[in-house]
Design a protein around this motif. Sequence first.
Motif, PDB file in Angstrom:
ATOM      1  N   LEU A  79       0.835  -1.206   0.000  1.00 24.04           N
ATOM      2  CA  LEU A  79       0.000   0.000   0.000  1.00 24.04           C
ATOM      3  C   LEU A  79       0.868   1.253   0.000  1.00 24.04           C
ATOM      4  CD1 LEU A  79      -2.611  -0.977   2.768  1.00 24.04           C
ATOM      5  CD2 LEU A  79      -2.870  -1.237   0.300  1.00 24.04           C
ATOM      6  N   TYR A  80       0.362   2.314  -0.648  1.00 28.44           N
ATOM      7  CA  TYR A  80       1.036   3.607  -0.594  1.00 28.44           C
ATOM      8  C   TYR A  80      -0.019   4.684  -0.363  1.00 28.44           C
ATOM      9  CZ  TYR A  80      -0.879   4.863  -5.124  1.00 28.44           C
ATOM     10  OH  TYR A  80      -1.754   5.159  -6.129  1.00 28.44           O
ATOM     11  N   GLY A  81       0.407   5.790   0.245  1.00 25.59           N
ATOM     12  CA  GLY A  81      -0.557   6.861   0.487  1.00 25.59           C
ATOM     13  C   GLY A  81       0.093   8.060   1.136  1.00 25.59           C
ATOM     14  N   VAL A  82      -0.703   8.761   1.908  1.00 26.33           N
ATOM     15  CA  VAL A  82      -0.234   9.998   2.547  1.00 26.33           C
ATOM     16  C   VAL A  82      -0.687   9.998   4.004  1.00 26.33           C
ATOM     17  CG1 VAL A  82      -0.455  12.516   2.553  1.00 26.33           C
ATOM     18  CG2 VAL A  82      -0.363  11.296   0.383  1.00 26.33           C
ATOM     19  N   ALA A  83       0.249  10.267   4.895  1.00 34.00           N
ATOM     20  CA  ALA A  83      -0.118  10.431   6.311  1.00 34.00           C
ATOM     21  C   ALA A  83      -0.440  11.904   6.531  1.00 34.00           C
ATOM     22  CB  ALA A  83       1.031   9.988   7.207  1.00 34.00           C
ATOM     23  N   ASP A  84      -1.572  12.193   7.157  1.00 34.27           N
ATOM     24  CA  ASP A  84      -2.006  13.584   7.345  1.00 34.27           C
ATOM     25  C   ASP A  84      -0.971  14.408   8.092  1.00 34.27           C
ATOM     26  OD1 ASP A  84      -4.372  13.424   6.038  1.00 34.27           O
ATOM     27  OD2 ASP A  84      -5.597  13.128   7.827  1.00 34.27           O
ATOM     28  N   VAL A  85      -0.622  13.945   9.286  1.00 32.80           N
ATOM     29  CA  VAL A  85       0.262  14.742  10.149  1.00 32.80           C
ATOM     30  C   VAL A  85       1.250  13.838  10.884  1.00 32.80           C
ATOM     31  CG1 VAL A  85       0.340  16.195  12.224  1.00 32.80           C
ATOM     32  CG2 VAL A  85      -1.437  16.578  10.516  1.00 32.80           C
ATOM     33  N   ILE A  86       2.508  14.223  10.853  1.00 28.18           N
ATOM     34  CA  ILE A  86       3.534  13.566  11.675  1.00 28.18           C
ATOM     35  C   ILE A  86       4.052  14.621  12.656  1.00 28.18           C
ATOM     36  CG2 ILE A  86       5.753  12.354  11.709  1.00 28.18           C
ATOM     37  CD1 ILE A  86       3.837  10.837  10.028  1.00 28.18           C
ATOM     38  N   GLU A  87       4.008  14.301  13.907  1.00 29.69           N
ATOM     39  CA  GLU A  87       4.521  15.210  14.938  1.00 29.69           C
ATOM     40  C   GLU A  87       5.784  14.618  15.547  1.00 29.69           C
ATOM     41  OE1 GLU A  87       0.201  16.758  16.670  1.00 29.69           O
ATOM     42  OE2 GLU A  87       1.378  15.278  17.756  1.00 29.69           O
ATOM     43  N   ILE A  88       6.780  15.452  15.714  1.00 29.69           N
ATOM     44  CA  ILE A  88       7.992  14.993  16.404  1.00 29.69           C
ATOM     45  C   ILE A  88       8.214  15.883  17.621  1.00 29.69           C
ATOM     46  CG2 ILE A  88      10.483  14.598  16.245  1.00 29.69           C
ATOM     47  CD1 ILE A  88      10.039  14.048  13.270  1.00 29.69           C
ATOM     48  N   GLU A  89       8.116  15.247  18.761  1.00 29.22           N
ATOM     49  CA  GLU A  89       8.264  15.965  20.034  1.00 29.22           C
ATOM     50  C   GLU A  89       9.669  15.691  20.566  1.00 29.22           C
ATOM     51  OE1 GLU A  89       5.205  17.031  22.525  1.00 29.22           O
ATOM     52  OE2 GLU A  89       6.980  18.264  22.932  1.00 29.22           O
ATOM     53  N   LYS A  90      10.428  16.751  20.766  1.00 32.35           N
ATOM     54  CA  LYS A  90      11.780  16.568  21.301  1.00 32.35           C
ATOM     55  C   LYS A  90      11.776  16.832  22.796  1.00 32.35           C
ATOM     56  CE  LYS A  90      14.188  17.614  17.068  1.00 32.35           C
ATOM     57  NZ  LYS A  90      14.643  18.707  16.246  1.00 32.35           N
ATOM     58  N   SER A  91      12.387  15.888  23.501  1.00 34.16           N
ATOM     59  CA  SER A  91      12.468  16.106  24.946  1.00 34.16           C
ATOM     60  C   SER A  91      13.845  15.671  25.434  1.00 34.16           C
ATOM     61  CB  SER A  91      11.342  15.329  25.644  1.00 34.16           C
ATOM     62  OG  SER A  91      11.828  14.358  26.499  1.00 34.16           O
ATOM     63  N   ASP A  92      14.394  16.418  26.377  1.00 34.39           N
ATOM     64  CA  ASP A  92      15.729  16.096  26.898  1.00 34.39           C
ATOM     65  C   ASP A  92      15.749  14.726  27.570  1.00 34.39           C
ATOM     66  OD1 ASP A  92      16.631  18.449  25.976  1.00 34.39           O
ATOM     67  OD2 ASP A  92      16.377  19.536  27.863  1.00 34.39           O
ATOM     68  N   LEU A 118      -5.319   4.310  10.012  1.00 37.17           N
ATOM     69  CA  LEU A 118      -4.207   4.895  10.774  1.00 37.17           C
ATOM     70  C   LEU A 118      -3.117   3.859  11.020  1.00 37.17           C
ATOM     71  CD1 LEU A 118      -3.208   7.399  12.414  1.00 37.17           C
ATOM     72  CD2 LEU A 118      -4.310   6.362  14.408  1.00 37.17           C
ATOM     73  N   CYS A 119      -3.526   2.642  11.365  1.00 40.55           N
ATOM     74  CA  CYS A 119      -2.540   1.583  11.649  1.00 40.55           C
ATOM     75  C   CYS A 119      -1.769   1.229  10.375  1.00 40.55           C
ATOM     76  CB  CYS A 119      -3.251   0.358  12.217  1.00 40.55           C
ATOM     77  SG  CYS A 119      -2.126  -0.946  12.712  1.00 40.55           S
ATOM     78  N   ALA A 120      -2.455   1.211   9.226  1.00 40.71           N
ATOM     79  CA  ALA A 120      -1.757   0.927   7.953  1.00 40.71           C
ATOM     80  C   ALA A 120      -0.706   2.009   7.684  1.00 40.71           C
ATOM     81  CB  ALA A 120      -2.761   0.867   6.803  1.00 40.71           C
ATOM     82  N   GLN A 121      -1.034   3.268   7.967  1.00 38.71           N
ATOM     83  CA  GLN A 121      -0.057   4.356   7.793  1.00 38.71           C
ATOM     84  C   GLN A 121       1.126   4.174   8.742  1.00 38.71           C
ATOM     85  OE1 GLN A 121      -2.389   7.826   8.589  1.00 38.71           O
ATOM     86  NE2 GLN A 121      -3.341   7.850   6.579  1.00 38.71           N
ATOM     87  N   ALA A 122       0.819   3.737   9.964  1.00 41.96           N
ATOM     88  CA  ALA A 122       1.885   3.537  10.961  1.00 41.96           C
ATOM     89  C   ALA A 122       2.825   2.418  10.512  1.00 41.96           C
ATOM     90  CB  ALA A 122       1.268   3.205  12.316  1.00 41.96           C
ATOM     91  N   ARG A 148      -6.758   8.411  21.071  1.00 35.76           N
ATOM     92  CA  ARG A 148      -5.563   7.572  21.028  1.00 35.76           C
ATOM     93  C   ARG A 148      -5.932   6.201  20.458  1.00 35.76           C
ATOM     94  NH1 ARG A 148      -4.074   3.806  24.454  1.00 35.76           N
ATOM     95  NH2 ARG A 148      -1.905   3.186  24.488  1.00 35.76           N
ATOM     96  N   VAL A 149      -5.077   5.664  19.593  1.00 31.47           N
ATOM     97  CA  VAL A 149      -5.299   4.329  19.021  1.00 31.47           C
ATOM     98  C   VAL A 149      -4.057   3.478  19.284  1.00 31.47           C
ATOM     99  CG1 VAL A 149      -5.679   3.003  16.896  1.00 31.47           C
ATOM    100  CG2 VAL A 149      -6.750   5.252  17.175  1.00 31.47           C
ATOM    101  N   ALA A 150      -4.249   2.342  19.970  1.00 30.60           N
ATOM    102  CA  ALA A 150      -3.117   1.445  20.258  1.00 30.60           C
ATOM    103  C   ALA A 150      -2.895   0.525  19.060  1.00 30.60           C
ATOM    104  CB  ALA A 150      -3.413   0.630  21.508  1.00 30.60           C
ATOM    105  N   PHE A 151      -1.663   0.445  18.579  1.00 28.93           N
ATOM    106  CA  PHE A 151      -1.360  -0.445  17.443  1.00 28.93           C
ATOM    107  C   PHE A 151      -1.015  -1.826  17.989  1.00 28.93           C
ATOM    108  CE2 PHE A 151       0.231   3.730  15.523  1.00 28.93           C
ATOM    109  CZ  PHE A 151      -1.015   4.014  14.978  1.00 28.93           C
TER     110      PHE A 151
END
Length: 223
Positions: A79-92, A118-122, A148-151
């Motif tokens: 499968l191919y597609g587009v993920a709506d939003v990817i967030e990257i949270e940086k924490s020390d 969502l799980c397919a995108q993940a 929240r969705v648990a994979f």
Amino acid sequence: MEARCYIEEDLLPLSGIQHFAYCERQWGLIHIENQWEENVLTAQGRLLHKRTDDPLLKETRGSLATTRAVPVVSYTLGLYGVADVIEIEKSDKKGSELNIVEYKRGKHKPDDRDEVQLCAQAICLEEMMGISLSEGFLYYGETRHRQRVAFDEVLRSRVRTLAHRMHELHARGETPRALKSGKCRNCSLIGICLPGLGNANSKVNSYINHLLDELKEESEVIP
Ligand code: SF4
């Protein structure tokens, strides 16, 4: 199920898995027969996606970086597609944490089509980046709620099974038959699918078969 690896030419649109999870025939009409009818629900969903699908929409707020409309692919799902939003949270303390978010119109649905997509995108992101994602998020436009969705393995297995069957049907060019149900009321393809004709067709067929049998019997007794 045996692990597979598809090639570029075999890849199918990931967006189809939500249609497939909802109704196999709906997916077949859209992705095999290229039929599509827009109704109010699909139009609202398209408008919501328009905002997230702008590849220029990247932003950083403090420790949170957000990228929208990220192309994704999985060769194990094919499968191919587009993920709506990817967030990257940086924490020390925890380093970088990646979240995947899918935007949907309306509110949470009684079935699992959004979770499946969502799980397919993940799974795509995991394959592409060599990472492991334990959860993601669905954002609903109507309720402005982030869920929240648990994979877990149950959801991952369902995604693999659906993707595998999509490929089987696509390879055979087979659109599944209509099964009339409560889902048909909100289906944008009801005018094309005509699910109510499923039984009518089989009644007509059995009537014609009955007539043919009678004609055959009559022809056998004529000297
Ligand atoms: S009308 Fe019903 S059977 Fe036909 S595609 Fe839609 S949901 Fe599926």
